[in-house]
Design a protein around this motif. Structure first.
Motif: not given
Length: 270
Positions: A151-162
């Motif tokens: 998940q971090i590799r796919a969205h390192p700067f902005v996550g998908l929500g808590m």
């Protein structure tokens, strides 16, 4: 998750051991240093009971941290302040180990609690020095770590929500039990840095206060040691547990930060 961790009157998962740790080190040090009354002895015994009866693997790791910190504290007290009674040190140490061992033995003998299974898993986890070993010992944690890294590799700067980063467990999808990486995966690198600063930032300040308080009174020093211990436990616990909104999960940080700030303020005022 493990057998016996779903909660009952004497085994509320994740809460009892945290309450037990609040006064464990500070009350134990008071007994050793001769700055304790009967109340501190009772608190120390109750702390041991709560830690042991919860059966948390993380709690037993925090006991190891307490032992390591206690050795450093006692060495510092001997070098900078005064000699300690070997009898007191030995009696409190033997009593602590004896209490933990006795309670653990009783709980292991009670069927259905899963106490022995959790202890066996902890030993195997300590020896799981490879990804394969971790996967064989605790499949959920291995799967969760793989999920959060992807998940971090796919969205390192902005996550998908808590709470969106989950992994399969025996009871269904579960949030990742690693709060640092969970934060990064859920809300991005900025959230990770902010959360890590909150978790770790007070520890250096608490340690500097201890170093500058050589001439402080014993009660202040014991408060400093207790606050530092709670902050260390809080930071290390984040490696094995997710973020929670329950007050019982944050109590170590709140109490540790309060003790650290109080001692820092008293040192500056002196």
């Amino acid at each position: 998750m493990a057998t016996g961790r779903y909660g009952n009157l004497l085994n509320s998962p994740g809460s009892l051991w945290r309450a037990g740790l609040l006064a464990f080190l500070s009350s134990g040090l008071r007994l050793i240093c001769g700055n304790a009354g009967p109340w501190h002895g009772l608190v120390f015994v109750c702390s041991i009971f709560l830690i042991a009866v919860d059966g948390s693997r993380t709690a037993y790791l925090m006991l190891c941290v307490a032992c390591a910190l206690a050795v450093l504290v006692l060495d510092r007290e001997v070098r900078f302040h005064r000699a300690l009674s070997p009898y007191r040190v030995l009696s409190v140490t033997v009593g602590s180990v004896g209490c933990v061992g006795l309670i653990a033995a009783i709980l292991i003998a009670i069927p259905g609690l899963g106490f022995a299974e959790r202890g066996s898993t902890l030993i195997h986890l300590a020896g799981a020095l490879s990804w394969y070993g971790l996967h064989q010992t605790d499949g959920y944690r291995a799967e969760a770590l793989g999920t959060v890294v992807r998940q971090i590799r796919a969205h390192p700067f902005v996550g998908l929500g808590m709470g969106t980063t989950t992994a399969d467990s025996t009871i269904g999808p579960m949030v990742v039990h690693m709060s640092y990486l969970q934060t990064w995966a859920d809300i991005g690198v900025a959230g990770f840095l902010a959360f890590s600063s909150l978790m770790l930032g007070a520890i250096p300040a608490a340690w500097r206060a201890i170093q500058t308080a050589v001439g402080a009174n014993l009660r202040l020093r014991l408060d400093q040691y207790g606050g530092l211990y709670l902050l260390l436990c809080w930071a290390l616990t984040g490696l094995f547990h997710p973020i929670s909104t329950e007050l019982s999960e944050w109590i170590m940080f709140i109490a540790g930060l309060a003790l650290a700030q109080r001692s820092i303020g008293q040192v500056r005022a002196s």
